[in-house]
Design an enzyme around this catalytic site. Structure first.
Site, mmCIF file in Angstrom:
data_model
loop_
_atom_site.group_PDB
_atom_site.id
_atom_site.type_symbol
_atom_site.label_atom_id
_atom_site.label_comp_id
_atom_site.label_asym_id
_atom_site.label_seq_id
_atom_site.Cartn_x
_atom_site.Cartn_y
_atom_site.Cartn_z
ATOM 1 N N LYS A 13 0.795 -1.039 -0.151
ATOM 2 C CA LYS A 13 0.025 -0.210 0.087
ATOM 3 C C LYS A 13 0.875 1.176 -0.119
ATOM 4 O O LYS A 13 0.554 2.235 -0.758
ATOM 5 C CB LYS A 13 -1.050 -0.102 0.973
ATOM 6 C CG LYS A 13 -1.870 -1.384 1.275
ATOM 7 C CD LYS A 13 -2.856 -0.953 2.474
ATOM 8 C CE LYS A 13 -2.292 -1.089 3.830
ATOM 9 N NZ LYS A 13 -1.620 -2.452 4.392
ATOM 10 N N ARG A 87 -9.641 0.810 8.892
ATOM 11 C CA ARG A 87 -9.071 -0.494 9.210
ATOM 12 C C ARG A 87 -10.440 -1.174 9.749
ATOM 13 O O ARG A 87 -10.140 -2.266 10.108
ATOM 14 C CB ARG A 87 -7.910 -0.351 10.119
ATOM 15 C CG ARG A 87 -6.447 -0.605 9.273
ATOM 16 C CD ARG A 87 -5.423 -0.588 10.245
ATOM 17 N NE ARG A 87 -4.165 -1.221 9.992
ATOM 18 C CZ ARG A 87 -3.263 -0.749 9.512
ATOM 19 N NH1 ARG A 87 -3.159 0.745 8.885
ATOM 20 N NH2 ARG A 87 -2.157 -1.239 9.524
ATOM 21 N N ARG A 126 12.073 -6.349 4.677
ATOM 22 C CA ARG A 126 11.811 -4.789 4.786
ATOM 23 C C ARG A 126 12.649 -4.308 5.927
ATOM 24 O O ARG A 126 13.530 -3.615 5.988
ATOM 25 C CB ARG A 126 10.356 -4.426 4.966
ATOM 26 C CG ARG A 126 10.229 -2.895 5.175
ATOM 27 C CD ARG A 126 8.938 -2.519 5.144
ATOM 28 N NE ARG A 126 7.748 -2.853 6.138
ATOM 29 C CZ ARG A 126 6.539 -2.652 6.069
ATOM 30 N NH1 ARG A 126 5.867 -2.196 5.119
ATOM 31 N NH2 ARG A 126 5.683 -2.891 7.120
ATOM 32 N N ARG A 138 11.323 -0.805 11.515
ATOM 33 C CA ARG A 138 10.138 -0.629 12.590
ATOM 34 C C ARG A 138 10.000 -1.416 13.603
ATOM 35 O O ARG A 138 10.163 -2.660 13.387
ATOM 36 C CB ARG A 138 9.036 -0.811 11.311
ATOM 37 C CG ARG A 138 8.560 0.437 10.686
ATOM 38 C CD ARG A 138 7.506 -0.071 9.541
ATOM 39 N NE ARG A 138 6.299 -0.434 10.144
ATOM 40 C CZ ARG A 138 5.177 -0.470 9.733
ATOM 41 N NH1 ARG A 138 4.905 0.082 8.471
ATOM 42 N NH2 ARG A 138 3.895 -1.037 10.179
ATOM 43 N N ARG A 149 -0.739 -8.680 13.525
ATOM 44 C CA ARG A 149 -1.178 -7.508 12.628
ATOM 45 C C ARG A 149 -1.891 -8.422 11.601
ATOM 46 O O ARG A 149 -2.927 -7.796 11.185
ATOM 47 C CB ARG A 149 0.192 -6.899 11.963
ATOM 48 C CG ARG A 149 0.487 -5.623 12.717
ATOM 49 C CD ARG A 149 2.214 -5.422 12.521
ATOM 50 N NE ARG A 149 2.212 -4.840 11.182
ATOM 51 C CZ ARG A 149 3.387 -4.624 10.430
ATOM 52 N NH1 ARG A 149 4.593 -5.151 11.070
ATOM 53 N NH2 ARG A 149 3.378 -4.190 9.382
HETATM 54 P P1 AMP Z 1 0.789 0.742 9.346
HETATM 55 O O1 AMP Z 1 1.974 1.778 8.927
HETATM 56 O O2 AMP Z 1 -0.305 1.022 8.254
HETATM 57 O O3 AMP Z 1 1.261 -0.738 8.879
HETATM 58 O O4 AMP Z 1 0.260 0.945 10.605
HETATM 59 C C1 AMP Z 1 1.149 0.503 11.744
HETATM 60 C C2 AMP Z 1 0.342 0.419 13.069
HETATM 61 O O5 AMP Z 1 -0.316 1.711 13.421
HETATM 62 C C3 AMP Z 1 -0.677 -0.563 13.157
HETATM 63 O O6 AMP Z 1 -0.113 -1.907 13.133
HETATM 64 C C4 AMP Z 1 -1.503 -0.024 14.117
HETATM 65 O O7 AMP Z 1 -1.046 -0.257 15.345
HETATM 66 C C5 AMP Z 1 -1.350 1.425 13.918
HETATM 67 N N1 AMP Z 1 -2.545 1.826 13.032
HETATM 68 C C6 AMP Z 1 -2.462 2.511 11.449
HETATM 69 N N2 AMP Z 1 -3.503 2.977 11.018
HETATM 70 C C7 AMP Z 1 -4.497 2.429 11.899
HETATM 71 C C8 AMP Z 1 -5.716 2.545 12.036
HETATM 72 N N3 AMP Z 1 -6.220 3.143 10.505
HETATM 73 N N4 AMP Z 1 -6.645 1.943 12.848
HETATM 74 C C9 AMP Z 1 -6.105 1.722 13.692
HETATM 75 N N5 AMP Z 1 -4.528 1.389 14.057
HETATM 76 C C10 AMP Z 1 -3.766 1.850 12.962
#
Ligand code: AMP
Length: 191
Positions: A13, A87, A126, A138, A149
């Site tokens: 994404k 999400r 990654r 990360r 996740r």
């Molecule tokens: P990402 O970078 O999109 O993989 O997001 C990393 C982490 O941020 C996720 O595992 C969640 O802990 C939190 N997070 C990101 N976007 C959301 C969302 N829309 N709703 C809830 N938690 C989020």
């Protein structure tokens, strides 16, 4: 034009969002990036979300909806890519209402389809690449958080596929191709 990029962690994404930013002058709204920025800022919200993110769980709907609302208000004429948001079903409902309130609408939900074995490999890769390049890895790019996740994705996010299908907005793409192949598939859908 406003679009959502929907897919599990590691589906690509962020990579595709970056291409759309470069090529179409769109604004990427990644709640993950916003939350990572917040956690380094030392704010109360940042401290609250850090542990949740590291464990691989989702932060509350209220927090991420607030972050998105701020951005929509900051760019009233923007063309948005929602990356990692919504999400959950309540987030999806909230986004619909926010867009409507700002006189905007959703044009497409791009569902990036990949299989699970590929995801684990990509995320582990990654982390390795970042480590080699001397960049920060990360905290949630490890096998244990990844398992959480993925489970969060299947329990809470994958119902959005049916939700947007029923609304007629869902556009599946094959996320297994090269970056350019996936980008071409997305471009064909948007043009
Ligand atoms: P990402 O970078 O999109 O993989 O997001 C990393 C982490 O941020 C996720 O595992 C969640 O802990 C939190 N997070 C990101 N976007 C959301 C969302 N829309 N709703 C809830 N938690 C989020």
């Amino acid at each position: 034009m406003n679009i959502i990029l929907l897919g599990p962690p590691g589906a690509g994404k962020g990579t595709q969002a970056q291409k759309l930013v470069d090529e179409r002058n769109m604004i990427q709204l990644s709640t993950g990036d916003m939350l990572r920025a917040a956690r380094t800022s030392g704010t109360e919200m940042g401290n609250k979300v850090a542990a949740i993110m590291d464990a691989g769980e989702l932060v509350t709907d209220e927090i991420v909806i607030g972050l998105i609302e701020e951005q929509l208000e900051a760019h009233p004429d923007g063309s948005f890519i929602f990356d990692g948001f919504p999400r959950t079903l309540p987030q999806a409902d909230a986004l619909g209402k926010l867009l409507e309130a700002h006189g905007m609408s959703l044009d497409a939900v791009i569902e990036m389809q990949v299989n699970d074995d590929v995801l684990v490999g990509r995320i582990v890769g990654r982390a390795e690449e970042a480590r080699k390049a001397g960049q920060p890895v990360r905290a949630d790019d490890n096998e244990e958080s990844l398992r959480v996740r993925l489970m969060e994705y299947y329990k809470k996010t994958s119902p959005l596929i049916g939700y947007y299908y029923a609304k007629g907005d869902l556009k599946p793409v094959n996320g297994l191709g090269t970056i350019d192949e996936v980008a071409a598939e997305i471009a064909a859908l948007l043009d």
